[in-house]
Write a protein that holds these residues in place. Structure first.
Motif, PDB file in Angstrom:
ATOM      1  N   THR A   1       0.703  -0.998  -0.165  1.00 26.76           N
ATOM      2  CA  THR A   1      -0.193  -0.087   0.051  1.00 26.76           C
ATOM      3  C   THR A   1       1.006   1.356   0.091  1.00 26.76           C
ATOM      4  OG1 THR A   1      -1.863  -1.029   1.028  1.00 26.76           O
ATOM      5  CG2 THR A   1      -1.804   1.239   1.359  1.00 26.76           C
ATOM      6  N   PRO A   2       2.010   1.423   0.866  1.00 28.71           N
ATOM      7  CA  PRO A   2       2.769   2.496   0.849  1.00 28.71           C
ATOM      8  C   PRO A   2       3.497   2.590  -0.396  1.00 28.71           C
ATOM      9  CG  PRO A   2       2.831   1.599   2.886  1.00 28.71           C
ATOM     10  CD  PRO A   2       1.951   0.716   2.042  1.00 28.71           C
ATOM     11  N   ALA A   3       3.863   1.593  -1.089  1.00 29.51           N
ATOM     12  CA  ALA A   3       4.498   1.269  -2.344  1.00 29.51           C
ATOM     13  C   ALA A   3       3.597   2.186  -3.423  1.00 29.51           C
ATOM     14  CB  ALA A   3       5.006   0.061  -2.774  1.00 29.51           C
TER      15      ALA A   3
ATOM     16  N   PHE B   1       1.398   4.167  -3.310  1.00 37.21           N
ATOM     17  CA  PHE B   1       1.178   5.522  -2.860  1.00 37.21           C
ATOM     18  C   PHE B   1       2.199   6.323  -3.078  1.00 37.21           C
ATOM     19  CE2 PHE B   1      -2.875   4.457  -0.880  1.00 37.21           C
ATOM     20  CZ  PHE B   1      -3.657   5.542  -0.984  1.00 37.21           C
ATOM     21  N   ALA B   2       3.570   5.941  -2.811  1.00 41.67           N
ATOM     22  CA  ALA B   2       4.790   6.498  -3.192  1.00 41.67           C
ATOM     23  C   ALA B   2       4.979   6.446  -4.724  1.00 41.67           C
ATOM     24  CB  ALA B   2       5.940   5.655  -2.564  1.00 41.67           C
TER      25      ALA B   2
ATOM     26  N   ALA C   1       6.309  11.980  -3.434  1.00 36.41           N
ATOM     27  CA  ALA C   1       6.550  10.490  -3.240  1.00 36.41           C
ATOM     28  C   ALA C   1       6.796  10.066  -1.783  1.00 36.41           C
ATOM     29  CB  ALA C   1       7.592   9.925  -4.160  1.00 36.41           C
ATOM     30  N   LEU C   2       7.659  11.078  -0.886  1.00 37.59           N
ATOM     31  CA  LEU C   2       7.940  10.621   0.271  1.00 37.59           C
ATOM     32  C   LEU C   2       6.881  10.949   1.282  1.00 37.59           C
ATOM     33  CD1 LEU C   2      11.531  12.051   0.632  1.00 37.59           C
ATOM     34  CD2 LEU C   2      10.876   9.700   0.722  1.00 37.59           C
TER      35      LEU C   2
ATOM     36  N   GLY D   1       4.037   8.090   0.404  1.00 40.80           N
ATOM     37  CA  GLY D   1       4.423   6.925   1.114  1.00 40.80           C
ATOM     38  C   GLY D   1       4.520   6.808   2.703  1.00 40.80           C
TER      39      GLY D   1
ATOM     40  N   PHE E   1       1.920   4.373   4.803  1.00 42.06           N
ATOM     41  CA  PHE E   1       2.347   3.655   5.899  1.00 42.06           C
ATOM     42  C   PHE E   1       1.941   3.715   7.346  1.00 42.06           C
ATOM     43  CE2 PHE E   1       6.064   1.949   8.745  1.00 42.06           C
ATOM     44  CZ  PHE E   1       6.010   0.605   8.396  1.00 42.06           C
TER      45      PHE E   1
END
Length: 124
Positions: A32-34, A36-37, A54-55, A58, A62
């Motif tokens: 999931t965070p990947a 979104f990043a 991106a940061l 992510g 997370f």
């Protein structure tokens, strides 16, 4: 009171199988965070803003995913504790229950469960 089979079926539906459910949750926490990043990276390239979106996407994804899993875990534990408490027979603990040791016939000679504060000590 529900039967054991109905309770087991409900628990299986709620929890899933152990290893498969744990693996799915671990993959969700990583993927999931990947995603979104990656979306943030695409926006960064489009708007030429550097790696900040991106940061941000992510890290926020997370943190939100961890919070969601924490609250799901807390809810499952509360349901589990309630289920354990409902299965416990009432008045089956401690001095509420007369068992073999508490019955006067099973006590050694000269031993009683009555308080000795009212009576006088035995004379030799």
């Amino acid at each position: 009171m529900r039967s054991d089979n109905a309770r087991d079926e409900q628990r299986d539906r709620r929890n899933g199988t152990g290893s498969e459910d744990g693996l799915a949750k671990a993959i969700e926490i990583v993927v999931t965070p990947a995603i979104f990043a990656a979306a943030g990276f695409g926006l960064d390239r489009w708007w030429d803003t550097g790696p900040w979106l991106a940061l941000s996407f992510g890290v926020v994804a997370f943190i939100v995913k961890l919070l969601v899993e924490w609250y799901r875990y807390a809810e499952r534990m509360q349901l589990h504790e309630e289920e354990l408490a409902s299965n416990r027979p009432s008045k089956q603990r401690g001095i509420d229950r007369a068992t073999g040791f508490d019955e006067p016939t099973s006590l050694p000679t000269g031993v009683s469960l009555e308080s000795d504060t009212d009576s006088t000590p035995p004379q030799p």
